[in-house]
Scaffold this active site. Sequence first.
Site, PDB file in Angstrom:
ATOM      1  N   HIS A 132       8.584   5.044  -1.203  1.00 30.64           N
ATOM      2  CA  HIS A 132       7.684   3.942  -0.855  1.00 30.64           C
ATOM      3  C   HIS A 132       6.429   4.550  -0.239  1.00 30.64           C
ATOM      4  O   HIS A 132       6.464   5.618   0.374  1.00 30.64           O
ATOM      5  CB  HIS A 132       8.403   3.038   0.160  1.00 30.64           C
ATOM      6  CG  HIS A 132       7.703   1.763   0.480  1.00 30.64           C
ATOM      7  ND1 HIS A 132       6.634   1.698   1.345  1.00 30.64           N
ATOM      8  CD2 HIS A 132       7.933   0.486   0.081  1.00 30.64           C
ATOM      9  CE1 HIS A 132       6.234   0.444   1.466  1.00 30.64           C
ATOM     10  NE2 HIS A 132       7.006  -0.318   0.703  1.00 30.64           N
ATOM     11  N   ASP A 209      14.176   7.328   5.317  1.00 36.03           N
ATOM     12  CA  ASP A 209      13.761   5.934   5.199  1.00 36.03           C
ATOM     13  C   ASP A 209      14.969   5.150   4.704  1.00 36.03           C
ATOM     14  O   ASP A 209      15.347   5.233   3.531  1.00 36.03           O
ATOM     15  CB  ASP A 209      12.591   5.811   4.225  1.00 36.03           C
ATOM     16  CG  ASP A 209      12.162   4.358   4.000  1.00 36.03           C
ATOM     17  OD1 ASP A 209      12.755   3.450   4.628  1.00 36.03           O
ATOM     18  OD2 ASP A 209      11.246   4.135   3.182  1.00 36.03           O
ATOM     19  N   GLN A 212      16.185   0.233   2.612  1.00 33.76           N
ATOM     20  CA  GLN A 212      16.994  -0.425   1.595  1.00 33.76           C
ATOM     21  C   GLN A 212      18.482  -0.109   1.758  1.00 33.76           C
ATOM     22  O   GLN A 212      19.321  -0.739   1.115  1.00 33.76           O
ATOM     23  CB  GLN A 212      16.537   0.009   0.198  1.00 33.76           C
ATOM     24  CG  GLN A 212      15.100  -0.332  -0.137  1.00 33.76           C
ATOM     25  CD  GLN A 212      14.851  -1.830  -0.276  1.00 33.76           C
ATOM     26  OE1 GLN A 212      15.755  -2.601  -0.563  1.00 33.76           O
ATOM     27  NE2 GLN A 212      13.617  -2.251  -0.059  1.00 33.76           N
ATOM     28  N   LYS A 235      14.718  -7.083   6.160  1.00 31.64           N
ATOM     29  CA  LYS A 235      15.498  -6.896   4.938  1.00 31.64           C
ATOM     30  C   LYS A 235      17.002  -7.043   5.176  1.00 31.64           C
ATOM     31  O   LYS A 235      17.775  -7.063   4.226  1.00 31.64           O
ATOM     32  CB  LYS A 235      15.196  -5.530   4.314  1.00 31.64           C
ATOM     33  CG  LYS A 235      13.755  -5.352   3.864  1.00 31.64           C
ATOM     34  CD  LYS A 235      13.540  -4.017   3.184  1.00 31.64           C
ATOM     35  CE  LYS A 235      12.062  -3.685   3.018  1.00 31.64           C
ATOM     36  NZ  LYS A 235      11.346  -4.603   2.126  1.00 31.64           N
ATOM     37  N   CYS A 375       4.826  -0.914  -4.019  1.00 30.36           N
ATOM     38  CA  CYS A 375       4.459   0.147  -3.073  1.00 30.36           C
ATOM     39  C   CYS A 375       5.109   1.468  -3.454  1.00 30.36           C
ATOM     40  O   CYS A 375       5.527   2.251  -2.585  1.00 30.36           O
ATOM     41  CB  CYS A 375       4.824  -0.236  -1.642  1.00 30.36           C
ATOM     42  SG  CYS A 375       3.919  -1.668  -1.023  1.00 30.36           S
TER      43      CYS A 375
END
Length: 418
Positions: A132, A209, A212, A235, A375
């Site tokens: 991202h 990261d 997700q 999220k 993104c």
Amino acid sequence: MTVVEGTTAYDVASLRGDFPILGRRLAGDLPLVYLDSANTSQKPRQVIDAIADHYQHHNANVARAMHQLGAEASEAFELGRTKVASFIGAPSREEVIFTKNASEALNLVARVLGDAGRVGEGDEVVITEMEHHSNIVPWQQLTQRTGASLRWFGVTDEGRLDLDDIDGLITERTKIVSLTWVSNMLGTINPLDTIIAKAHAVGALVVVDASQAVPQIPVDVAALGADFVAFTGHKLVGPTGIGVLWGRYDLLAELPPFLGGGEMIETVTMGESTYAPPPARFEAGTPPIAQSVGLGAAVDYLSAIGMENIAAHEQAITAYALEAMQEIEGLTVIGPKEPVMRGGAISFTLEGVHPHDVSQLLDSRGVAVRAGHHCAKPAHLRFGVQSTTRASFYLYTTELEIDALVEALHHTKKYFGA
């Protein structure tokens, strides 16, 4: 909410009743089919009610007021931190820093590691081609400021990280390796254990990261072995306006502040300031108080269902979608086509139809997806496409909604004569 005891399943239909928006009718009296959860998840009543109750009955600033409301707000804010720490397996709640989103968390790490002299001229930072933008741009800025070099793992035709040159990419010059756990575009779940072990073997720090990942798979940061993990609240059925940076306490205690202001200090004189220990050192100003309350309610909600159950549902619904979507002539999935080491986001193209047109036609039938570069422009460039349409699923997605997506895609093909 009903959880089926002793299984890896839960009653999705019953659970959907916790999410008021999922019962909404759209223009034309169409039922909402929400397939954009990788963008942001919907919120259950339990989270909405917790935030509303805080504002209605306990609203005050934290760490500044000695009155009862101030004490209640401070306790609720810090309880959110405690719940998040437990949810991700953090050894200490002091390792959990609240930011406004994952982007700020990643920028915080990149900035303070540079300010601390952890990266300099001749050093290297390694990322991946599937990141991202939030995990690309801060490292570009860091290497530009310091004279370090930015390198990256490529992506195979199947949408997996190309690890063939791992020994050439992660070397004694590598100071930081930063990568996504689950790709927001490709859905790929990356082999973090291999990369973390290699990075640590050369003395590099690892930043993950997990935006997700945390919503859809069980996470134990202590077992993971990374040095920093960033994710966002919105999220994982939580509110917008709050993100999380987890970091090893020994590292956090060595690093300088990111922002200056109230509550991140020990003392201030006109000549100099000294700084509070983590996490306060990295939380200047009024923090996301109600958002912490909401995030605490969100992780309570997910924990009650069981992250193992959510991961099993995510895998099953993604497998169902992959099989159904690949039967559509002219549709190409960008990323892994098998539901193995894969999250619940499927990006695709439809031959002869622009992704934005696909999205608009689906929306006209009540199906909400995302279209664009998500993104992740370098990943799109890798596969030779400007943009894709993305359908993404979560704990409340049903097979009937996948059927509605497939039917709408057939209608879209017919409408455009594709």
